[in-house]
Design a protein around this motif. Structure first.
Motif, short mmCIF file in Angstrom:
data_model
loop_
_atom_site.label_atom_id
_atom_site.label_comp_id
_atom_site.label_asym_id
_atom_site.label_seq_id
_atom_site.Cartn_x
_atom_site.Cartn_y
_atom_site.Cartn_z
N ALA A 1 0.83 -1.21 0.00
CA ALA A 1 0.00 0.00 0.00
C ALA A 1 0.86 1.26 0.00
CB ALA A 1 -0.93 0.00 1.21
N LEU A 2 2.03 1.20 0.65
CA LEU A 2 2.89 2.39 0.67
C LEU A 2 3.44 2.67 -0.72
CD1 LEU A 2 4.20 4.56 2.53
CD2 LEU A 2 6.22 3.13 2.54
N ILE A 3 3.92 1.64 -1.38
CA ILE A 3 4.56 1.86 -2.67
C ILE A 3 3.52 2.16 -3.75
CG2 ILE A 3 4.71 -0.53 -3.50
CD1 ILE A 3 7.72 0.15 -4.15
N ASP A 4 2.29 1.67 -3.56
CA ASP A 4 1.22 1.97 -4.53
C ASP A 4 0.28 3.08 -4.03
OD1 ASP A 4 2.19 0.23 -6.40
OD2 ASP A 4 0.68 -1.33 -6.09
N SER A 5 0.68 3.82 -3.01
CA SER A 5 -0.07 5.00 -2.52
C SER A 5 -1.54 4.72 -2.25
CB SER A 5 0.04 6.15 -3.54
OG SER A 5 1.35 6.34 -3.96
N THR A 6 -1.81 3.67 -1.47
CA THR A 6 -3.19 3.30 -1.16
C THR A 6 -3.55 3.74 0.25
OG1 THR A 6 -2.85 1.37 -2.54
CG2 THR A 6 -4.82 1.38 -1.16
N PRO A 7 -4.66 4.49 0.41
CA PRO A 7 -5.01 4.97 1.75
C PRO A 7 -5.59 3.85 2.62
CG PRO A 7 -6.69 5.65 0.17
CD PRO A 7 -5.61 4.97 -0.61
N LEU A 8 -4.93 3.55 3.72
CA LEU A 8 -5.40 2.53 4.66
C LEU A 8 -5.24 3.05 6.08
CD1 LEU A 8 -3.63 -0.80 3.52
CD2 LEU A 8 -5.89 0.01 2.83
N VAL A 9 -6.16 2.64 6.95
CA VAL A 9 -5.94 2.79 8.39
C VAL A 9 -6.02 1.40 8.98
CG1 VAL A 9 -6.86 3.68 10.55
CG2 VAL A 9 -6.77 5.17 8.54
N CYS A 10 -4.90 0.93 9.53
CA CYS A 10 -4.85 -0.39 10.15
C CYS A 10 -4.85 -0.20 11.66
CB CYS A 10 -3.59 -1.14 9.74
SG CYS A 10 -3.54 -1.42 7.97
N ILE A 11 -5.74 -0.90 12.32
CA ILE A 11 -5.80 -0.81 13.77
C ILE A 11 -5.39 -2.15 14.34
CG2 ILE A 11 -7.37 -0.54 15.73
CD1 ILE A 11 -8.85 1.55 13.95
N THR A 12 -4.32 -2.14 15.13
CA THR A 12 -3.85 -3.38 15.73
C THR A 12 -4.03 -3.30 17.24
OG1 THR A 12 -1.60 -2.48 15.73
CG2 THR A 12 -2.17 -3.98 13.95
N GLY A 13 -4.38 -4.43 17.82
CA GLY A 13 -4.39 -4.53 19.27
C GLY A 13 -2.95 -4.69 19.74
N GLN A 14 -2.73 -4.34 21.00
CA GLN A 14 -1.39 -4.49 21.58
C GLN A 14 -1.57 -4.93 23.03
OE1 GLN A 14 1.66 -5.37 21.73
NE2 GLN A 14 2.50 -3.77 20.39
N VAL A 15 -0.55 -5.56 23.58
CA VAL A 15 -0.62 -6.01 24.97
C VAL A 15 -0.82 -4.79 25.89
CG1 VAL A 15 0.85 -7.99 24.49
CG2 VAL A 15 1.91 -5.86 25.29
N PHE A 16 -1.19 -5.05 27.15
CA PHE A 16 -1.38 -3.97 28.11
C PHE A 16 -0.11 -3.09 28.16
CE2 PHE A 16 -4.60 -6.92 29.46
CZ PHE A 16 -5.62 -6.12 29.96
N ALA A 17 -0.31 -1.80 28.36
CA ALA A 17 0.83 -0.88 28.35
C ALA A 17 1.89 -1.28 29.37
CB ALA A 17 0.35 0.55 28.61
N HIS A 18 1.46 -1.79 30.54
CA HIS A 18 2.46 -2.12 31.56
C HIS A 18 3.29 -3.35 31.17
CE1 HIS A 18 -0.73 -4.93 32.91
NE2 HIS A 18 0.28 -5.64 33.38
#
Lengths: 201, 578
Positions: free
Chosen positions: B105-122
């Motif tokens: 998507a970066l090299i082909d200029s495609t608009p995306l919003v990817c939302i990833t979960g992540q472990v607890f901040a601590h």
């Protein structure tokens, strides 16, 4: 395309940025993906609160440096990038030297060292003395050579910091950024006016 | 604090609400106009999926079979619809599975919003279960990324994400949200769409002097030539582009991502650029006197050897991204700006011309290419089917109205060369990155993005096996995607290179395939295999008429080569016809 290695020289890249976690990595990989070594890197708050200044030194051709400067400026949190040759900046590095006090007191003329190298004693203790000097690389190197026979214990040198000779007005522009935020008018576009002088005021 | 802190305008008590970060995230998506999400749940993103349970009316979540399938589907959705594609994935492996799609998507200029979960901040930095440093992993392949560790950071992070993804030169953005931030209840003021970030200049200001200089060059030109890329479509400037071409009378050729911005049938559309592009556009690049590049980036597959590329020409380069100017080809006149803005200014200053003799040159080369390559490819006399005749037959049935989604390899080059397009956003392919496995999920996404248009995926027997699990997504959602597998029983493009440049040492290109029709039927998808010419058209007809998805496997010649070809390291004018 490929310029002769002889065209390579030291360039000082100055970037004004937001203070953002991860931005250092985002900037660093622009060099590493082209397999370019960063000779010196300094990052610190600028004269405007909340805006940081990077000073990066690399040894490259102007063609590559210009492309890199544009790619850095393209990053969302980068406000402005300039690149300059060593002739276009005033630059300094700082160095600290730790030597045994007894040796230095007996065998070398401390006074001579201080005067000749523009050095300054930061700490003088019974066991060791720490000198500080600022200057270009060759100057700080010379003092190492001089101190080595007297039992130099430790040495450290800072990254380069550089002021651009012809940089009248960027401080004013930064202040404008501050004042117009969060205005939507995008006024800061002057690098496009002067294509050959892109990024070099 | 990472995001610029601004004084929050306190709203009256009634407008402020307490809610979880997860719920706020979904409200933000709705406020940004999102209707479809492609995703896959997992431990670290469970709170967002829990909130999604109550958003079934507003948000259509498509459960994919692999996160890579999810992001390619979002790319297909974005490319077909012009909207921002949205992806959900969990932490760790869920997030790392997005990396290929982000790079694409970066090299082909495609608009995306990817939302990833992540472990607890601590737990960050402790090698927690399914923890991976996805921000640092994705930094080189995102336009912007950001980790949210407090719910209060979410509104601004999401607003910036959408603004950055879709403005200027579009690109993918990743927002990583720790689980505590998803769960945290916070006092949420009304969502504000972001329009401005002080350090971010989406488009440079247009410089009238460059427009004037460009117009002067064009008006003096004897043999002007236009190259256009996806920038025309990303700028939604197809009409402005057409007006410019028609007034100036300049022949125009396209990069594969630019295809369709000017219909294939337009008399000034002279064909495809690049390694497997058309003969005339490649040869005449080195004969034109003024080269006008519009929304394209002089990729090495387009330029061939750079030091022998258009050295005789004065170059006018229109681009929204200043880093593209002078990057590969030095511009005589750089026309910085959004081409939606710059093209009309240029059109106003150029003289109406027709360039009959110069255009005739293209026609002569075209005739030569038809005789040497195209005739045999589209109307073969040999027993075995060619890829080209499949595309030709498809053209006759769809009349250029379908969205064609291709994978990567020989079939991609054939489809791009011969498919006819009446509209922009009709040729969806992995251009810059060349991602095998792109087409099947991208076609699913394209259909969700444009349910009103027929979507035909054209895929090789190698590429389909990289993301074949997405047949499960088709089965479960009932999305109507027509799949054509052009099966030459080889990894054909690599085989072609091994034949031409490595003395036919066919090293690991002989790929076995399952019975694709049986696999499809296992997913309750109708299918058919065809290897005879007399069955081809009726099979294509059956596929297109079938209500719902259909997989058509076409057995084609095993050792066919794609020509013309600019061999690597050669100049565009050294293009080979055979």
């Amino acid at each position: 395309m490929s310029e002769h290695p002889i065209d390579r020289q030291e360039y000082n890249i100055t970037a004004y940025t937001e203070n953002q976690i991860g931005l250092l990595n985002r900037i660093a990989i622009i060099f590493s993906r082209r397999k370019i070594n960063i000779e010196s890197l300094n990052t610190s708050p600028s004269e405007i609160e909340g805006i940081h200044r990077f000073n990066i030194v690399i040894h490259e051709t102007e063609d590559v440096v210009r492309k890199i400067a544009k790619q850095i400026e393209k990053q969302v949190e980068v406000l402005k990038v300039y690149y300059n040759t060593n002739q276009e900046v005033i630059w300094q590095e700082m160095a600290l030297y730790k030597v045994p006090t007894d040796v230095i007191a007996e065998k070398a003329s401390v006074e001579r060292l201080l005067r000749e190298f523009g050095a300054r004693a930061v700490v003088i203790r019974k066991d060791y003395t720490v000198f500080e000097t600022t200057g270009h690389r060759e100057e700080t190197d010379r003092l190492i050579t001089v101190l080595q026979p007297y039992g130099l214990i430790e040495f450290v040198r800072s990254a380069r910091i550089a002021i651009i000779k012809h940089s009248d007005g960027f401080n004013r522009k930064l202040r404008e950024f501050e004042r117009t935020e969060p205005g939507s008018e995008v006024v800061e576009n002057e690098f496009l006016n002067n294509r050959d002088g892109v990024f070099s005021m | 604090m990472l995001i610029q802190e601004k004084p929050i305008q306190l709203l009256p008590e009634t407008a402020r609400q307490t809610m979880s970060g997860a719920e706020m995230t979904l409200r933000a998506l709705v406020a940004e106009g999102v209707d479809t999400i492609f995703g896959y749940p997992g431990g670290a993103i469970i709170p967002i999926y829990d909130a999604l349970y109550d958003f079934k009316q507003e948000l259509n979540h498509v459960l994919v079979r692999h996160e890579q399938g999810g992001i390619h589907a979002a790319q297909g959705y974005a490319r077909a619809s012009g909207k921002v594609g949205v992806v959900f994935a969990t932490s760790g492996p869920g997030a790392t599975n997005l990396v290929t799609g982000l790079a694409d998507a970066l090299i082909d200029s495609t608009p995306l919003v990817c939302i990833t979960g992540q472990v607890f901040a601590h737990l960050l930095g402790t090698d927690a279960f399914q923890e991976t440093d996805i921000i640092n992993i994705t930094t080189p392949v995102t336009k912007w990324n950001f980790q949210v560790t407090e719910a209060s950071q979410l509104p601004e992070a999401l607003a910036k994400a959408f603004h950055i993804a879709r403005s200027g030169r579009p690109g993918p953005v990743l927002i990583d949200i720790t689980k505590n931030a998803q769960l945290q209840q916070f006092d949420f003021p009304e969502y504000q769409i972001c329009h401005h970030i002080r350090s971010y200049r989406p488009a440079p200001i247009v410089r009238p002097e460059y427009i004037r200089q460009a117009a002067e060059l064009i008006n003096q030109a004897k043999r002007p030539f236009v190259l256009w890329g996806q920038g025309v479509t990303l700028g939604r400037a197809e009409a402005e582009f057409r007006a410019f071409i028609e007034k100036s009378g300049i022949p125009a050729a396209w990069t594969i991502l630019g295809a369709g911005a000017l219909p294939t049938s337009h008399p000034l559309n002279v064909g495809m650029l690049g390694m497997h592009g058309n003969y005339g556009p490649n040869v005449l690049t080195n004969e034109c006197d003024v080269l006008i590049a519009i929304g394209m980036r002089f990729d090495d597959r387009v330029t061939g050897r750079l030091d022998k590329y258009a050295r005789q020409a004065q170059v006018i380069h229109l681009d929204i991204d200043p880093t593209e100017i002078d990057k590969n080809v030095a511009a005589t006149v750089p026309v910085w700006g959004d081409c939606k803005e710059t093209l009309p200014l240029l059109t106003a200053l150029v003289e109406a011309r027709t360039h009959p003799e110069w255009r005739q040159r293209f026609e002569q080369f075209q005739a030569e290419e038809v005789a040497a390559v195209i005739q045999d490819e589209l109307f073969p006399t040999s027993d075995e089917l060619t890829m080209g005749e499949v595309i030709q037959q498809l053209n006759e049935l769809t009349q250029g109205e379908a969205i064609v989604v291709t994978d990567v390899g020989q079939h991609q080059m054939v489809a791009c060369r011969y498919a006819r397009f009446n509209h922009a956003r009709s040729n969806i392919t992995s251009g810059g990155l060349g991602t095998m496995g792109f087409a099947l999920p991208a076609a699913i996404g394209a259909k969700f993005g444009r349910p009103d248009r027929p979507v035909v995926a054209i895929i090789g027997d190698g590429g389909i096996q990289m993301t074949i699990q997405e047949l499960g997504t088709i089965m479960q959602t009932g999305v109507d995607v027509k799949i054509i597998i052009l099966n030459n029983q080889f990894l054909g493009m690599v085989r072609q290179w091994q034949e031409l440049f490595h003395e036919r040492r066919y090293s690991f290109v002989d790929i076995a395939s399952p019975d694709f029709v049986t696999v499809a039927s296992g997913y309750s998808i109708a299918g058919k295999r065809v290897s005879e010419r007399q069955e081809l058209q009726s099979s294509l007809r059956e596929m297109l008429a079938h209500p719902g998805s259909f997989l058509l496997e076409v057995m084609v010649t095993k050792e066919n080569n794609i020509f013309p070809m600019v061999p690597q390291g050669c100049s565009v004018s050294e293009i080979r016809l055979r």
